[in-house]
Design an enzyme around this catalytic site. Structure first.
Site, PDB file in Angstrom:
ATOM      1  N   ARG A 242      -1.058  87.486 121.160  1.00 60.78           N
ATOM      2  CA  ARG A 242      -0.147  87.168 119.957  1.00 60.78           C
ATOM      3  C   ARG A 242       0.544  85.709 120.059  1.00 60.78           C
ATOM      4  O   ARG A 242       1.156  85.479 120.869  1.00 60.78           O
ATOM      5  CB  ARG A 242       0.813  88.390 119.542  1.00 60.78           C
ATOM      6  N   GLU A 271       0.995  82.288 111.947  1.00 62.63           N
ATOM      7  CA  GLU A 271      -0.351  82.137 111.271  1.00 62.63           C
ATOM      8  C   GLU A 271      -0.290  82.289 109.783  1.00 62.63           C
ATOM      9  O   GLU A 271       0.466  83.085 109.222  1.00 62.63           O
ATOM     10  CB  GLU A 271      -1.252  83.115 111.996  1.00 62.63           C
ATOM     11  N   HIS A 289      -7.980  81.809 115.400  1.00 67.07           N
ATOM     12  CA  HIS A 289      -7.883  83.226 115.775  1.00 67.07           C
ATOM     13  C   HIS A 289      -9.054  83.643 115.532  1.00 67.07           C
ATOM     14  O   HIS A 289      -9.676  84.619 115.102  1.00 67.07           O
ATOM     15  CB  HIS A 289      -7.025  84.025 114.815  1.00 67.07           C
TER      16      HIS A 289
END
Length: 324
Positions: A242, A271, A289
């Site tokens: 993360r 993000e 990602h």
């Protein structure tokens, strides 16, 4: 909507086989064309839902549950991590919450090791050089990277994904060290030839540090300026867990100032934003990602989420519940 059939809201479109599973037990809605919904749009969309299939970018908290209404029975996230969810608030409201563990282990480990190779062997730099049509010629000192054989891979969080990365590293001749909240069983250590180190010692020891811990209040900015300064100047950082586990501003400073040699990032603090200084640096490999982004894995994740929903709506037990 068919009378008496449960209403199932899917916040972002998922693989068709998973939608087929959901359609067997209810009426399915998802945004068309597929797009991210604003918080207001999302709360409007889920109103009256009996079940919701969400993604890791949906904030699944008390307000989310209240927007859905008291009839909602299950919320299934298409992700392993659930730092975006207030599981206790959902449990207090009698809502089953599920995630998708296991099915994305290999895909994420592949991506982590891919980033490791890209940044240590300067593959991204090399491709950018060629695409820019920069003149070049082979010589023995040209774009030298860092080899992996005999180097130490430090893993923060030796869970399923961390272990999968360790197995790949062993094939490349790397030594394995790890830290975490607790030691793994001895048979796992033996199989991976892994040694446990306290976190501070792991920082000093690792030639490559790969992050696989969940995002919690304790791990937010685990890798900050102090941690980066404790690493070897020749070391590399890989993050596929993360984004907020790493202080991106501190990392950008460290990369620019030569505090560490490089980094590979698949996740980011805010993000889809990426810290602008990271975009200017050649010694960082960046991916949007993509950890679980294979057709097979994303389909398997969606199928597990759909089966969790179907199980709860038909009176059964969820396959992979998260306890609050």
């Amino acid at each position: 909507m068919t009378e008496n059939r449960p209403r199932i809201v899917v916040t972002r479109k998922i693989a068709e086989p998973a939608l087929a599973v959901l359609r067997e037990v209810g009426d399915v809605w998802f945004p068309e064309p597929d797009r991210a919904l604003s918080p207001g749009e999302l709360h409007t969309a889920i109103a009256g839902a009996d079940a919701i299939v969400s993604t890791l970018h949906d904030r699944v908290d008390a307000a989310f549950a209240d927007a859905a209404g008291p009839q909602v029975k299950v919320i299934a996230t298409v992700a392993v991590g659930y730092d975006n969810a207030d599981v206790a608030a959902l449990t207090d409201r009698g809502i089953v919450f599920t995630n998708t563990p296991g099915v994305l282990t290999d895909a994420t480990a592949d991506l982590a090791f891919g980033l490791l190779l890209v940044v240590t062997r300067r593959l991204g730099e090399g491709e950018r050089l060629l695409r820019a049509r920069t003149p070049w010629s082979f010589n023995l000192g040209f774009m030298l990277g860092s080899g992996l054989q005999g180097k130490t891979l430090g893993i923060v969080g030796l869970g399923q994904i961390g272990q999968a990365v360790a197995r790949r590293a062993l094939a490349f001749g790397m030594d394995i060290a790890y830290s975490g909240r607790r030691r793994v069983p001895g048979e796992v250590e033996n199989a991976l030839q892994a040694r446990y180190l306290p976190f501070e010692e792991l920082l000093h020891t690792a030639d490559v540090l790969s992050l696989h811990c969940p995002l919690t209040p304790e791990t937010r900015h685990l890798i900050d300026a102090t941690a980066l300064a404790s690493m070897k100047p020749s070391a590399f950082l890989i993050n596929t867990t993360r984004g907020p586990v790493v202080d991106e501003a501190a990392l950008a400073d460290a990369l620019a100032d030569g505090v560490i040699a490089g980094a590979g990032l698949d996740v980011f603090e805010k993000e889809p934003e990426v810290h602008p200084r990271l975009l200017e640096l050649d010694n960082v490999a960046l991916a949007p990602h993509l950890g679980s982004a294979t057709v097979e894995t994303r389909t398997a994740m969606a199928m597990l989420a759909a089966r969790n929903v179907a199980a709860v709506l038909t009176g059964g037990d969820p396959l992979t519940p998260v306890k609050g």
